[in-house]
Design a protein around this motif. Structure first.
Motif, short mmCIF file in Angstrom:
data_model
loop_
_atom_site.label_atom_id
_atom_site.label_comp_id
_atom_site.label_asym_id
_atom_site.label_seq_id
_atom_site.Cartn_x
_atom_site.Cartn_y
_atom_site.Cartn_z
N LEU A 138 -80.47 6.85 -62.45
CA LEU A 138 -81.03 7.04 -63.80
C LEU A 138 -82.30 7.88 -63.78
O LEU A 138 -82.51 8.73 -64.66
N GLU A 139 -83.15 7.64 -62.78
CA GLU A 139 -84.42 8.38 -62.71
C GLU A 139 -84.18 9.89 -62.77
O GLU A 139 -84.85 10.61 -63.51
N LYS A 140 -83.18 10.33 -62.00
CA LYS A 140 -82.89 11.78 -61.97
C LYS A 140 -82.38 12.24 -63.33
O LYS A 140 -82.74 13.33 -63.80
N MET A 141 -81.56 11.42 -63.97
CA MET A 141 -81.05 11.84 -65.28
C MET A 141 -82.19 11.91 -66.29
O MET A 141 -82.21 12.81 -67.15
N LEU A 142 -83.15 10.99 -66.18
CA LEU A 142 -84.26 10.99 -67.14
C LEU A 142 -85.17 12.21 -66.94
O LEU A 142 -85.86 12.62 -67.87
#
Ligand SMILES: NC(=O)c1ccc[n+]([C@@H]2O[C@H](COP(=O)([O-])OP(=O)(O)OC[C@H]3O[C@@H](n4cnc5c(N)ncnc54)[C@H](O)[C@@H]3O)[C@@H](O)[C@H]2O)c1
Length: 350
Positions: A61-65
């Motif tokens: 998720l961090e990368k998507m955010l």
């Protein structure tokens, strides 16, 4: 006038319901499925290939955010991750569509509300039933005064889930899925709050009665009694195991009329209660009870997603926002506390 750009959405969790939500984003004229994140990135990729989408795939998720341009995150990850994922998305300034249950603890729900309010992002809970045609019709009868004053409301969640499924390794485990009262009958509580407003007091009995390959910890049988601040009374039933196809009921009793699932009785119908007039009711289409399909897909998921996208692009107050999600959760947690402490509980209301 220049056309407003589409709302760019990132989907978190490309599992069973996430895949439906992804399709509902793709089919929305005002939205674009920009990214999909799943721990199983092969699954996400296969899903996108199957639907001719060139959304970017992430496995965290961090990368998507961090991906520029994504405005909203649809969270369809497992229950115990909802708190962490919703807080992270809101803190990154993204609008949040969150599947139920909001979180598996009330403190988790509170953290989500705080993050949403701090960042002033839009929020939607995956409680789609408020948009079912039957529910909307009942609401319109109330707005027109045709049901009179609401005095009693009841809604049941009867779901046969066979005992030999692997699902029992996580469903009904406190620290993985949370309670069935929240994850299942949260739908019923949210719906009846839509009609009767906030709950003043809750009492609950619950039990585990069905044999399974792996036994559950929480409950598969419950009755939840409610007293609303308006003075109305309510009841919610839960049975996860009846020999019955999936059945979600709704009965709304007012001083001038009753909505009994798809039958509507009004005191304007002549002599409705007399002998020989038992059939003098308005029958609504069976299809208006859209969710009563075993293992079925709800039409109204699309409307809930469309409403979320409209809330963002039209900068509206959310239809069923974070505070409302908290208040539904608080009733569910109050029911659990009531069953444990064998007394009625006043739920927290935001
Ligand atoms: N509103 C409804 O009627 C309804 C119906 C079904 C499910 N749900 C809810 O939707 C959620 C998902 O349910 P499901 O049946 O689709 O489950 P699922 O197991 O089919 O899918 C979950 C997906 O999330 C992925 N995932 C898990 N942890 C992740 C992480 N940290 N980062 C990225 N991806 C991760 C998994 O790999 C999987 O693909 C649950 O919270 C469930 O309660 C709601």
């Amino acid at each position: 006038m220049a056309e407003k750009k589409k709302v760019r959405v990132g989907l978190l969790g490309a599992g069973w319901i996430g895949q439906h939500h992804g399709l509902n984003v793709i089919s929305n004229t005002y939205a674009e499925l920009a990214a999909v994140c799943d721990l199983d990135s092969k699954r996400a990729k296969a899903y996108l290939d199957q639907n001719n989408s060139n959304a970017i795939v992430f496995d965290n998720l961090e990368k998507m955010l961090e991906q520029r341009g994504i405005e909203a995150i649809v969270i369809a990850s497992p229950n115990a991750s909802h708190e962490e994922h919703a807080v992270a998305a809101a803190e990154a300034g993204k609008h949040v569509y969150l599947e139920k249950p909001m979180a598996i603890t009330l403190e988790g729900c509170r953290r989500i509300v705080k993050a949403v309010e701090k960042k002033k992002v839009k929020f939607a809970m995956g409680y789609h039933r408020r948009l079912n045609p039957l529910v909307q019709y009942a609401k319109s009868l109330i707005a027109e005064g045709k049901l009179g004053e609401l005095v009693f409301i009841e809604s049941d969640y009867f779901h046969h889930v066979p005992g030999d499924l692997d699902i029992w390794s996580w469903l009904g485990k406190n620290d993985i899925a949370g309670s069935i009262i929240h994850a299942g009958t949260g739908h019923n509580i949210d719906l009846i709050r839509f009609f009767c407003g906030e709950v003043a007091e809750v009492s609950c009995y619950k039990d585990v009665v069905m044999p399974r390959k792996i036994q559950m910890e929480t409950e598969d049988l419950a009755v939840i009694n409610l007293r609303f601040k308006s003075g109305a009374l309510g009841r919610v039933g839960l049975f996860l195991g009846p020999i019955l196809p999936f059945t979600f009921t709704l009965r709304v009793f007012g001083t001038k009329g009753t909505v009994d699932n798809n039958r509507v009785w009004l005191d304007t119908i002549p002599r409705f209660a007399d002998f020989g007039h038992e059939e003098d009711y308005i029958r609504l289409p069976q299809s208006w009870i859209a969710d009563n399909v075993q293992g079925g897909v709800s039409e109204t998921w699309k409307q809930n997603m469309d409403t979320f996208i409209d809330d963002i692009r039209l900068d509206r107050e959310p239809f069923n926002g974070a505070q409302s999600g908290f208040n539904t959760a608080a009733v569910c947690f109050a029911a659990l506390q009531s069953a444990a402490e064998k007394r009625s509980i006043k739920p927290e209301v935001l």
